[in-house]
Design a protein around this motif. Sequence first.
Motif, PDB file in Angstrom:
ATOM      1  N   GLY A  68      32.654  39.781  43.210  1.00  0.00           N
ATOM      2  CA  GLY A  68      32.862  38.941  44.383  1.00  0.00           C
ATOM      3  C   GLY A  68      32.482  39.639  45.669  1.00  0.00           C
TER       4      GLY A  68
ATOM      5  N   TYR B 115      28.093  34.884  44.887  1.00  0.00           N
ATOM      6  CA  TYR B 115      28.628  35.893  43.975  1.00  0.00           C
ATOM      7  C   TYR B 115      28.512  35.354  42.552  1.00  0.00           C
ATOM      8  CZ  TYR B 115      33.000  33.240  44.680  1.00  0.00           C
ATOM      9  OH  TYR B 115      33.950  32.256  44.785  1.00  0.00           O
TER      10      TYR B 115
ATOM     11  N   GLU C  23      32.085  26.335  44.931  1.00  0.00           N
ATOM     12  CA  GLU C  23      31.868  26.797  43.554  1.00  0.00           C
ATOM     13  C   GLU C  23      31.770  25.587  42.649  1.00  0.00           C
ATOM     14  OE1 GLU C  23      35.218  29.108  42.078  1.00  0.00           O
ATOM     15  OE2 GLU C  23      36.025  27.235  41.335  1.00  0.00           O
TER      16      GLU C  23
ATOM     17  N   THR D  41      36.889  36.789  44.340  1.00  0.00           N
ATOM     18  CA  THR D  41      36.144  37.197  43.144  1.00  0.00           C
ATOM     19  C   THR D  41      36.147  36.072  42.116  1.00  0.00           C
ATOM     20  OG1 THR D  41      38.163  38.177  42.242  1.00  0.00           O
ATOM     21  CG2 THR D  41      36.637  39.667  43.348  1.00  0.00           C
TER      22      THR D  41
ATOM     23  N   THR E  19      38.657  43.429  41.291  1.00  0.00           N
ATOM     24  CA  THR E  19      39.460  42.648  42.222  1.00  0.00           C
ATOM     25  C   THR E  19      40.319  43.509  43.131  1.00  0.00           C
ATOM     26  OG1 THR E  19      41.259  42.496  40.639  1.00  0.00           O
ATOM     27  CG2 THR E  19      39.627  40.738  40.597  1.00  0.00           C
TER      28      THR E  19
ATOM     29  N   SER F 265      37.798  30.726  41.204  1.00  0.00           N
ATOM     30  CA  SER F 265      37.756  32.049  41.839  1.00  0.00           C
ATOM     31  C   SER F 265      39.151  32.432  42.316  1.00  0.00           C
ATOM     32  CB  SER F 265      36.802  32.031  43.030  1.00  0.00           C
ATOM     33  OG  SER F 265      35.498  31.741  42.616  1.00  0.00           O
TER      34      SER F 265
END
Lengths: 147, 101
Positions: free
Chosen positions: A126, A119, A147, A22, A58, A78
């Motif tokens: 996520g 995401y 990311e 996430t 989460t 993340s």
Amino acid sequence: MATYDFNMKRTASTTASTGNITAQSVVRRGRVWDVVFGCEGTPADNAFSWRVQRCTTTGTGTTVTPIARDPADAACTSVARENHTIEPTYTANNELLELSMNQRATFRWQVDPLYGWVYPATANNGIGWQTPTAPALAVSVNVAFEE
Amino acid sequence: MARGPGIGYATIIDPDESRPVEMDTCNCAHCQRMIFLHDRTGRRKKAEDSNGGKHDPGGWCLCCSANICGPCADQGQCTPYMEKIEAIEARGRFLRSIGIV
């Protein structure tokens, strides 16, 4: 963008997630572009089904530290978790993958990182991995993401 | 196996199979669901193979010019996934700005 890898393990459960990734901050989106999953148990004929689904919380699990492929990259923002004891909140009707296969089989999916599962850069949003049908055997999921 | 923008590659390694099962994939442009373009025998899927819409080859959105999955094709609307991502992020920014999260 930097690429990170992490691995999630647990004894498969039909009610608890194997793990998830996430976004923690609002800095960057993530893109999952390489996934490998399979069972580590003694080979036998058992039905397994895997589901990959979006989540907006989460949940509670053991934190896993994603490793940067390039050591010069900064740590990722993340957060990955495995072995959930409290489930994330999954978004209904938003499964990214549902796959049934034998326990003996291993699945791998790769795509150009530009076209991976995205995401959003929103806290706690996520992607999670579940085993809706599975015997209680050790399973493992390897994930590469950007990311 | 095909190559091109957005085309992924899935492999199932099953000891019961004589060789690895290889399938091209693409992601739905509206929901990002993975679409398998081949069945497990390696045969390319066709529209008439649809069985419940889970992994059928889906369709082609004429608005955003991209592959979409069967359920999204049935809806008949075009909402590209990146627009949904931006909406989620905008909602998060708004909630943060008013101190809710």
